[in-house]
Structure formats: C-alpha cells, structure tokens
Motif scaffolding. Sequence first.
Motif, PDB file in Angstrom:
ATOM      1  N   LYS A  53       0.829  -1.211   0.000  1.00 36.00           N
ATOM      2  CA  LYS A  53       0.000   0.000   0.000  1.00 36.00           C
ATOM      3  C   LYS A  53       0.860   1.256   0.000  1.00 36.00           C
ATOM      4  CE  LYS A  53      -3.831   2.207   2.432  1.00 36.00           C
ATOM      5  NZ  LYS A  53      -4.761   2.130   3.585  1.00 36.00           N
ATOM      6  N   ASN A  54       1.859   1.308   0.868  1.00 33.20           N
ATOM      7  CA  ASN A  54       2.707   2.493   0.951  1.00 33.20           C
ATOM      8  C   ASN A  54       4.189   2.129   0.831  1.00 33.20           C
ATOM      9  OD1 ASN A  54       0.604   4.467   1.507  1.00 33.20           O
ATOM     10  ND2 ASN A  54       0.416   3.428   3.502  1.00 33.20           N
ATOM     11  N   ARG A  55       4.450   0.988   0.196  1.00 31.34           N
ATOM     12  CA  ARG A  55       5.835   0.520   0.178  1.00 31.34           C
ATOM     13  C   ARG A  55       6.104  -0.300  -1.074  1.00 31.34           C
ATOM     14  NH1 ARG A  55       8.641  -3.972   2.388  1.00 31.34           N
ATOM     15  NH2 ARG A  55      10.759  -3.436   3.119  1.00 31.34           N
ATOM     16  N   ILE A  56       7.354  -0.181  -1.559  1.00 32.76           N
ATOM     17  CA  ILE A  56       7.799  -0.975  -2.700  1.00 32.76           C
ATOM     18  C   ILE A  56       9.172  -1.560  -2.355  1.00 32.76           C
ATOM     19  CG2 ILE A  56       8.777   1.101  -3.791  1.00 32.76           C
ATOM     20  CD1 ILE A  56       8.373  -0.214  -6.491  1.00 32.76           C
ATOM     21  N   CYS A  57       9.369  -2.828  -2.664  1.00 35.82           N
ATOM     22  CA  CYS A  57      10.661  -3.455  -2.388  1.00 35.82           C
ATOM     23  C   CYS A  57      10.969  -4.449  -3.505  1.00 35.82           C
ATOM     24  CB  CYS A  57      10.663  -4.142  -1.025  1.00 35.82           C
ATOM     25  SG  CYS A  57       9.444  -5.463  -0.854  1.00 35.82           S
ATOM     26  N   PHE A  58      12.188  -4.887  -3.553  1.00 35.11           N
ATOM     27  CA  PHE A  58      12.623  -5.785  -4.616  1.00 35.11           C
ATOM     28  C   PHE A  58      12.140  -7.213  -4.361  1.00 35.11           C
ATOM     29  CE2 PHE A  58      15.806  -2.405  -4.892  1.00 35.11           C
ATOM     30  CZ  PHE A  58      15.816  -2.167  -6.266  1.00 35.11           C
ATOM     31  N   ASN A  59      11.705  -7.867  -5.437  1.00 36.79           N
ATOM     32  CA  ASN A  59      11.500  -9.305  -5.353  1.00 36.79           C
ATOM     33  C   ASN A  59      12.826  -9.997  -5.701  1.00 36.79           C
ATOM     34  OD1 ASN A  59      11.757  -9.262  -8.155  1.00 36.79           O
ATOM     35  ND2 ASN A  59       9.532  -9.369  -8.520  1.00 36.79           N
ATOM     36  N   GLU A  60      12.825 -11.307  -5.789  1.00 32.32           N
ATOM     37  CA  GLU A  60      14.072 -12.033  -6.031  1.00 32.32           C
ATOM     38  C   GLU A  60      14.678 -11.671  -7.393  1.00 32.32           C
ATOM     39  OE1 GLU A  60      15.734 -16.670  -5.925  1.00 32.32           O
ATOM     40  OE2 GLU A  60      13.633 -16.204  -5.521  1.00 32.32           O
ATOM     41  N   THR A  61      13.819 -11.505  -8.394  1.00 29.70           N
ATOM     42  CA  THR A  61      14.302 -11.111  -9.717  1.00 29.70           C
ATOM     43  C   THR A  61      14.883  -9.703  -9.673  1.00 29.70           C
ATOM     44  OG1 THR A  61      12.604 -12.477 -10.776  1.00 29.70           O
ATOM     45  CG2 THR A  61      13.644 -10.786 -12.134  1.00 29.70           C
TER      46      THR A  61
END
Length: 285
Positions: A53-61
């Motif tokens: 909702k208020n956050r973005i982070c890296f996935n494994e790719t």
Amino acid sequence: MLDLTELEQLVRFADCGTLSKAAETLNISQPTITRTMKHLEEAFGVPLFVRGKNRICFNETGETAVALARSLLAEAENTIQQVQAFDRSLRTITVESCAPAPLWLLLPALSSCFPDKTISSRLADIFDITEDVRSGVCELGVLPCDTEDEQLLSVPLVREELSVCLPKGHVLAAHDHLTFSMLNGFNCLLKSQIGFWDGICCEKMPSSRFLVQNDEFEFKELIKESSLPCFTTNLVRDMDDALKDRKIIPVTDQEANVTYRLIFQAKNREYRKVSEKLQEDHTLF
C-alpha cells in the motif's frame, strides 16, 4: 535498450532502501524515480518489485537485476577509464624507472625527440616495470639490466657507478676501492627515493643501519656535519659543495655498477632514437 542513468537509480534505490531517500540523494523528484522503476520493469519485461500500500521493495528477480546492474555500471566506468587512458597515451609518454638518476638524462632527451608529447615519469619496482611495459600501462621502462622478456626490445641507456663518500679521517678512507662487505656494519646516511639502490644497500649491508633523509637540503647539511658515510654516483650533480671535505671511493661490486637499459614494446621502435641521442650528447659508457 537499458539506460545507464536508470540503472544508477535502480542501484541507488537498493542502497537507500526507499524511493524517497534515493530520490533525495540523486537530487531528483520521487515521481521521477518511480517512473524510472516502472520503465525498467517494462525494459526487462518481468516484475522487479513487490508493491504494498505504501511501500515498494525488490523481489528475487529485482535483487538479481540490481546485482547485474552494479556489474554493468562498473564495466561502463572501466570502459570510460580505458578510453581516457588510451587518449592520454596518444599525447603522453609514460616512463617507469628503477632509479631516479637515469631519468635526469632520459626525460630531456625524450622531450627533445618527441616535442609534441607530454612526458610523465615515476619510480617502480623492477618486476612491475617489465609487466607494465608489456601490458601498455607505460610506454618505456628503465631497468638496471637487460630484460629476458622476448616481447620487449631493449637498448643501452646510461651507466651508473656507485661510490662511497667518507670523512677523510674515517678508518676506511685509506682505501682506493671498497666493497659492500667492507662497508657492512658501518651506519650510513641515505637519500630517500633512490629506487632499487635502497634494496641493494639493505641486502649487501645487512649489519648496517641507514639514516634515511627525505629533504635534499637537510641531507646535504648532514653530510657536511656528520661523520657517517654516504653514497654518490657518477650521475649525481650539485653535490660538490657537500662532498668537498670527503674522500670519494668507488665501490667495486658488480651490483654497484650498472648499465641501465631502456625497454619498450617492439611496435614502438621509434624510441631507439632516444638512446642514440643520449650517446651522441653524452659520454655514457
């Protein structure tokens, strides 16, 4: 097509942890870096992030993409440095020497033979000089002996002969010639930045201690006032006043008398004329 600036933003996001901090350090707006992350996902054609909702982070790719981006950016920087180094090499002749004295004659000769080039010089270890000339890190090398590297050409440059300078009342002053073994055990004054000579003195006189001086003026004053032996060679200039009250005695060891060789890659045969010019202008051997 990937954009290096966008990859830099990707890596900065990974380092900072949030888009806001990354944008702040890059001096750009958060919407700009947000658009960059979206564009990168489109360029890669796969999801790189986990969005909350208020956050973005890296996935494994995404983490893999960051690692590869770091590698690509480092390679790009290395490419830039290599191109810049090549451009400098077109206008610069870089010399590495095992000792300072041969440079006193070599550098003016190079400037005379190649007036359109900038001359750069530095002292280096003998092994490094050979490696650097072979690899192209420098164009010219000065060694105290011939090279065994068949990829390199070698021409004679200048001969340097070592002498010890003793107060006239010194116990060894009665000799006309001396060896390192005779000098071993006597403490000596030594100038800093003398290249391979420093190693020769320490190896051949292991029982001696050396008072090393960095400042030229202080070195000369100590010679005048001290009873300690010091060294000079046939190539040293501007030492007559400091040595006027001392007896100068040749050191006869093979290691104390060297003929310097100028080494260079076979494709750079034009550097032969430097040796020829020195032999015309000076009595070198």
